[in-house]
Design a protein around this motif. Structure first.
Motif: not given
Length: 354
Positions: A103-123, A142-150
């Motif tokens: 399987a391959q990845f399709r990624t969503i750009e987000t600085p804190d590692g958190i994205f929205a349902a609309s991002d999913v729908e677009a992807a 938590t999102a590691n590279r997002g600084g441990g964001s919840v």
């Protein structure tokens, strides 16, 4: 390499089992876990399934194996996994999803590692014969590279609903899910509601020497057992290791709040010295330091810190990572931050413009 390191803040994987945890491991009742005969392994699986609000769970050697087995169950070769561009599964698991599940990845750009349902729908790919099939949405809590964001539980539920509406599975990389639960004041099960699979790591803030526990439906876990064996994950008398997990859930879960407090303390000391810190609001046990404005790069600063018995992570030449955990006290965090401040203050005549 780490012989002279007294204060190790490179990762919460640096934790070592306490004397009390080791005693619990020695006393564990064991059997052959591959034949469902290890009572301690079975107890840990039941405990984590209940914790995550799932039907069943499987004890595995590592969190990375938890992720890879989840993808192997959910995906077929040529499928696509939607995840944050800075997710651990995309950048730090040896391209396991592509090498193992195809399987391959399709990624969503987000600085804190958190994205929205609309991002999913677009992807999500439109169904076409020449396109990959979108199969899984993967979130990291938590999102590691997002600084441990919840991830807020509302956002998780919305993302899972968006995935299900288009026939995709929702998977949670819960490496630091316990940290998220403690920081948010919401149960782990509230975070995993709507997820088809999720897991927690035992070898990070919970302080165990090894292991993760993958959870999902009974059918999902039945299939996961096949992949566990195929990947060489049979551990036999694994109750000695599972006992560490049970001890950790009893004694090290609630105290994760101390690690969060210590991370905030480190961030406060660094900020007071003019060192930029990410994230703005430190929610859990991870923070990043921006050292672009100093003559020494991150590697050189890390080397000088090591001379004082302190180890921090080096992400890039201008970015350092600090991760607090149960093996580092508040006083040690203060000392480590103090050494950092003195090192960058010594560069004051050489400091470049920010």
């Amino acid at each position: 390499m780490t012989r002279n390191i007294e204060i190790d803040l490179i990762s919460d994987t640096s934790t070592k089992p306490s004397a009390e945890m080791l005693a619990a491991m020695v006393k564990a009742e064991v059997g052959d876990e591959q034949r469902y005969e290890d009572p301690t392994v079975l107890a840990l699986g039941e405990r984590v399934a209940d914790l995550l609000g799932m039907e069943a769970a499987l004890f595995l050697p590592s969190g990375t194996m938890c992720n890879q087995i989840a993808y192997l169950v959910h995906c077929r070769p040529g499928d696509e996994i939607i995840a944050a561009a800075n997710a651990h599964v995309f950048g730090s698991e040896g391209a396991g999803a592509s090498a193992l599940a195809g399987a391959q990845f399709r990624t969503i750009e987000t600085p804190d590692g958190i994205f929205a349902a609309s991002d999913v729908e677009a992807a999500i790919r439109a169904p076409r014969h020449r396109s990959p099939r979108s199969r899984v949405v993967s979130v990291e809590q938590t999102a590691n590279r997002g600084g441990g964001s919840v991830w807020p539980t509302t956002a998780l539920a919305e993302v899972a609903a968006a995935a299900h509406a288009r026939g995709l599975a929702a998977h949670m990389d819960g490496a630091r899910l316990p940290n998220a639960a403690i920081a948010s004041g919401q149960s782990a099960a509230e975070h995993t509601r709507g997820m088809d699979s999720a897991w927690i790591d035992l070898s990070k803030g919970l302080g165990c020497p090894v292991g993760g526990v993958l959870a999902g439906s009974k059918d999902f876990i039945a299939e996961a057992w096949f992949w566990k064996h195929r990947l060489g994950g049979a551990m036999r008398q694994a109750g000695f290791l599972a006992a560490a997990g049970l001890y950790a859930l009893d004694h090290n879960y609630e105290r994760l709040a101390e690690d969060h407090d210590n991370a905030r303390l480190f961030g406060e000391i660094a900020r007071a010295a003019g060192i930029p810190v990410f994230p703005e609001r430190i929610a859990t046990n991870i923070l990043f330091l921006d050292v672009a404005g100093y003559a020494l790069d991150a590697g050189e600063i890390a080397a000088r810190l090591a001379g004082h018995g302190v180890r921090l992570g080096v992400e890039t030449p201008t970015r350092m990572r600090v991760v607090t955990h149960l093996d580092v006290s508040r006083e040690q965090v203060q000392r480590a931050a103090g050494h950092l401040v003195r090192i960058v203050d010594d560069q004051t005549p050489l400091r470049v413009a920010r």
